[in-house]
Each structure stands twice: as structure tokens, then as C-alpha cells.
Scaffold this active site. Structure first.
Site, PDB file in Angstrom:
ATOM      1  N   LYS A   1      19.316  48.604 108.831  1.00  0.00           N
ATOM      2  CA  LYS A   1      19.420  47.268 109.433  1.00  0.00           C
ATOM      3  C   LYS A   1      20.771  47.089 110.124  1.00  0.00           C
ATOM      4  O   LYS A   1      20.868  46.487 111.183  1.00  0.00           O
ATOM      5  CB  LYS A   1      19.209  46.195 108.362  1.00  0.00           C
TER       6      LYS A   1
ATOM      7  N   SER B   1      17.707  51.440 103.467  1.00  0.00           N
ATOM      8  CA  SER B   1      17.219  50.117 103.853  1.00  0.00           C
ATOM      9  C   SER B   1      18.369  49.279 104.430  1.00  0.00           C
ATOM     10  O   SER B   1      18.255  48.683 105.509  1.00  0.00           O
ATOM     11  CB  SER B   1      16.614  49.445 102.607  1.00  0.00           C
TER      12      SER B   1
ATOM     13  N   HIS C   1      28.250  43.353 105.097  1.00  0.00           N
ATOM     14  CA  HIS C   1      26.955  43.141 104.441  1.00  0.00           C
ATOM     15  C   HIS C   1      27.160  43.087 102.937  1.00  0.00           C
ATOM     16  O   HIS C   1      27.849  43.921 102.361  1.00  0.00           O
ATOM     17  CB  HIS C   1      26.009  44.304 104.791  1.00  0.00           C
TER      18      HIS C   1
ATOM     19  N   ARG D   1       7.959  48.131  98.142  1.00  0.00           N
ATOM     20  CA  ARG D   1       8.803  48.533  97.004  1.00  0.00           C
ATOM     21  C   ARG D   1       8.921  47.395  95.998  1.00  0.00           C
ATOM     22  O   ARG D   1       8.938  47.615  94.777  1.00  0.00           O
ATOM     23  CB  ARG D   1      10.198  48.925  97.512  1.00  0.00           C
TER      24      ARG D   1
HETATM   25  N1  URA Z   1      19.032  44.989 100.242  1.00  0.00           N
HETATM   26  C1  URA Z   1      18.317  45.584 101.220  1.00  0.00           C
HETATM   27  O1  URA Z   1      18.412  45.243 102.388  1.00  0.00           O
HETATM   28  N2  URA Z   1      17.473  46.598 100.847  1.00  0.00           N
HETATM   29  C2  URA Z   1      17.339  47.028  99.590  1.00  0.00           C
HETATM   30  O2  URA Z   1      16.586  47.960  99.350  1.00  0.00           O
HETATM   31  C3  URA Z   1      18.084  46.378  98.579  1.00  0.00           C
HETATM   32  C4  URA Z   1      18.934  45.366  98.937  1.00  0.00           C
END
Ligand code: URA
Length: 439
Positions: A187, A183, A82, A168
């Protein structure tokens, strides 16, 4: 439980209990807590921070707000990758076939570009026929057949993050380490990864502008991984200038294919080999970084990684002939060179280049904006190179003359030149490994 009490406790610097965090996130994702209270809690977290334990609980609460994907049927340890978001970042297109050539399976969800940072899905959709929206069964079938499947995230995955991130974005609470870390990690965990390499970008074209901030974010995410039994490695990499020479969707696909043919720019090759090495170290038993890197370099040189790329694209419905015929990719009708002031290129502002590329139509200002896959920018130099005055610094690929001229004007101040030689900045700044990784 009481939302106001939880907000007040965090405002006053208390450590929230797991139950409080789970309750708040659950009620927020089902609509029982309004946006203004969630925004107040996000702001309290922004100022007071969260302990590592609270951050793990927040991550888990977000994971449990929706579906999770089970990749066990693939019968392998699945290593995800990622990027925290960058400019010209086509790393996934290169590292997925690279690690697949060494026997790993890559089954991952990627995102679209928003704001200045590009998205892997937009790049892949430049390839005629490529399908990013597969069912869960289709996703597993492609991953089994081609060892690579890269799809879009479903709406059911981590819905709490979807809501909270949008909130946010408009309440000044994006740049909070525990909120970013939870965050991203929620995921990855909901997407079924057993281990992950996080490419944490640092600099003008990244969320984290300093190495210290990036290091802290990386350490946070490694700690979340430890708390949830997932090995995490963080590669901290430079994003002051764009990565590679192409910025824009089909232009980046071409650069990725050229890289797989052994003709990529040196800094992109270096970056992809570093990320791929870490993925392989997490994905299989044994091996030193040096030995793995040599195997990857051999897979690149022999063309095996390129074959994996073509197999993957075809398995997801794409026209794999693009590998040999770039004319099958969308292109823009106008090309305009921007002449260099000349000298040694000391800086090339990744953020400025990215914003111009978005304005050309390669990215979106808002989610609904359509994408022009053919437009973008191709650089002819990287920081440290000498460029003769008047020679092209970059070529703008635009949909019209007017767009090209506007882009050229907007880019006039993006480069800084010096008369004396400049050191080439390293692309990989630091690698932070989970101590449990046996390398
Ligand atoms: N990428 C994300 O998935 N979440 C964030 O808060 C910042 C970057």
C-alpha cells in the site's frame, strides 16, 4: 501454471518462484482463483513462512494488481508514515504539520478504524467540511498548496490486498509476518512514497504483542524496502496503554491541536518528535537526529507547526477555526467520570479501553457501522502516575446515560494499581534504520 501445485509446494516448505507468486496474485485478483485456494495458500504461508525474496515478490505482485500513484510532480522526496494500528493514535495529525514546518511535503493515504484500532480518516472527518475523497489531481494540488494532503485510499489501489486482507481476517491468517509486511508495504509503495517511517506498535493494543515479534516485522519491512529501493525506518513504540489521553475522534483532534499548541501530554509529544525526526532524516539530506529534533521542537514552540495544520485543514475544505474553537467539533451530551481505586497506576489495558470506545460508537464492529465522532474516553492519568482514591481516572463521553453506565462497568477491570511507585514506561522502545540512511 497450476494453483494446486503452488499451494502444495508452499505447504511442503518450498520457496516459490517469482513467476508463481506473480501468477497466483494476478489470477486471484481477477477472480480466476477462488477464495478457498487463496485461503489455502495464505495458511501454507502462515505455517511455512516466506524468504525475504519471496516477500518482496509478493509485495510487488500486490502493487501491480492495481493503480499506482506518481508523486514525482510534487518535485520532492515524499516520506510516508504508517502505523501498524493502535489506540489513541493521533500521530499523523501532529507529525504531518511538524515535518511540513521543516519543508517536507506529506502526501499520504490513510485508513479508517476497524476492530479495536482507530483510523486517521475518521478523526479528520470530525472536522466540519474536511474532505477525505479527493481526485488524484486534487490530492496533488492540495499537497502543493498546503504541503500536506491526507486522503482515503482509492478502490483501485492494491485491490489484491483488499481481497486478501478480508480473506485473512476470516481464515485465521492475519498474524503472519510476510503477509502483514507485504500488505503494508504494497500500500505504501502503490501510494507513491519514496521512503517511509513505520510506526510498529507493540503490546496489548497492537497486532504484535511482544518486542521480538515487532522487531521481526520491522526487519521484514526494511528488507522489502531495500529490495524495492525505498528507505524504511521502523519506530517500535509502546501500545500497552493508549497513546496520549484522548481516545475517540473529535477528542483526539482536540488533543492533537493542544499538542501543536505546546500543551500535549509528554509521552505523545515524545512519540511525535521521534517519528517526525525519522521522517525528516529520510526526507532531506544531512542532519543528525539531535539537530533535527531541536528544529522540530522549535517549530512546535514557535507555533509554525500549528499554522501548517490550519493551512492543511483549510486546503482540504475543513473549517480551520476549530484550532481556536473546539465547540465547532462534534461533542457528546453525557460525560461520566470513572473514579480511581487509587495508588500508582501500574497498567491500563489499551485493548479494553479501545473496545469500550468502539462500543460507544467511536469505531466500527463491521465496515458499514456509522461513526459517532463526539464520543470517547479522556484519561486523567498515565502509567506511573499517582491518583488519589476516588479521584477520576477517566471521563467517558457518551451519547446517552445508559451507554455511559455500560462503558463505566466495562472499564472497571481495565486498570491495575499498586501502593508503591511504578516506573513510567518509555513510549519509543527502539528505532531500526535502513543502513543506507545517512544519520
Ligand atoms: N495492516 C495492514 O495493512 N495489513 C495487515 O496485514 C496488518 C495490518
Amino acid at each position: 501454471m497450476d494453483a494446486v501445485k503452488i499451494i502444495e509446494r508452499k505447504r511442503d516448505g518450498a520457496t516459490l518462484d517469482p513467476g508463481e507468486i506473480q501468477w497466483f496474485i494476478k489470477q486471484y485478483s481477477r477472480g480466476a482463483i477462488p477464495d478457498y485456494q487463496a485461503a489455502a495458500l495464505a495458511m501454507a504461508i502462515y505455517f511455512q513462512g516466506m524468504s525475504p525474496e519471496e516477500t518482496v515478490e509478493l509485495t510487488l505482485a500486490m502493487v501491480h494488481s492495481g493503480d499506482t500513484l506518481d508523486l514525482a510532480p510534487l518535485g520532492k522526496r515524499i516520506v510516508d508514515k504508517h502505523s501498524t494500528g493502535g489506540v489513541g493514535d493521533k500521530t499523523t495529525l501532529v507529525v504531518s504539520p511538524l515535518v511540513a514546518a521543516l519543508g517536507l511535503t506529506v502526501a499520504k493515504m490513510s485508513g479508517r478504524g476497524l476492530g479495536f484500532s482507530g483510523g486517521t480518516l475518521d478523526k479528520l472527518e470530525s472536522i466540519p467540511g474536511y474532505r477525505t475523497g479527493l481526485t488524484a489531481d486534487g490530492f496533488l494540488r492540495v499537497a502543493r498548496q498546503a504541503s500536506i494532503a491526507v486522503v482515503g485510499q482509492t478502490a483501485e489501489l492494491v485491490p489484491a490486498d483488499g481481497k486478501l486482507y478480508a480473506l485473512r481476517d476470516v481464515t485465521g491468517t492475519v498474524p503472519s509476518l510476510p503477509l502483514i509486511a507485504s500488505s503494508i508495504m504494497s500500500k505504501k509503495i502503490a501510494g507513491g512514497a519514496h521512503a517511509m517511517v513505520l510506526d510498529v506498535k507493540v503490546g496489548r493494543g497492537a497486532f504484535m504483542e511482544t518486542l521480538d515479534q515487532a522487531r521481526e516485522l520491522a526487519q521484514r519491512m526494511i528488507a522489502i524496502g531495500q529490495g524495492l529501493d525505498r528507505a524504511v525506518t521502523a519506530v517500535l513504540s509502546d501500545m500497552n496503554q493508549p497513546l496520549g489521553r484522548a481516545i475517540g475522534n473529535s477528542l483526539e483532534v482536540i488533543e492533537a491541536i493542544e499538542t501543536l499548541k505546546g500543551r500535549g501530554p509528554q509521552e505523545l509529544v515524545e512519540h511525535c518528535l521521534a517519528v517526525a525526526t525519522e521522517m525528516v532524516l529520510l526526507g532531506r539530506e544531512g542532519g543528525t537526529p539531535q539537530a533535527v529534533r531541536a528544529e522540530l521542537a522549535a517549530a512546535l514552540e514557535s507555533g509554525r507547526a500549528l499554522e501548517c495544520f490550519a493551512r492543511w485543514i483549510a486546503a482540504q475544505g475543513g473549517d480551520a477555526r476549530v484550532v481556536d474553537d473546539y465547540a465547532l467539533l462534534p461533542a457528546s451530551p453525557v460525560q461520566l467520570d470513572l473514579p480511581a481505586q487509587g495508588g500508582y497506576l501500574a497498567e491500563l489495558d489499551a485493548r479494553a479501553v479501545a473496545m469500550v470506545t468502539v462500543d460507544l460508537g467511536a469505531g466500527r464492529h463491521v465496515k458499514e457501522d456509522p461513526i459517532d465522532h463526539g464520543v470517547g474516553i479522556v484519561l486523567h492519568a498515565a502509567v506511573g502516575d499517582y491518583v488519589t482514591p476516588g479521584a477520576p481516572l477517566l471521563t467517558i463521553h457518551a451519547a446517552s446515560d445508559a451507554q455511559a453506565t455500560a462503558a463505566s462497568r466495562a472499564l472497571e477491570g481495565a486498570a491495575r494499581w499498586t501502593p508503591s511507585a511504578v516506573r513510567r514506561p518509555p513510549v519509543v522502545l527502539e528505532i531500526l534504520r535502513d543502513p543506507s540512511v545517512n544519520a
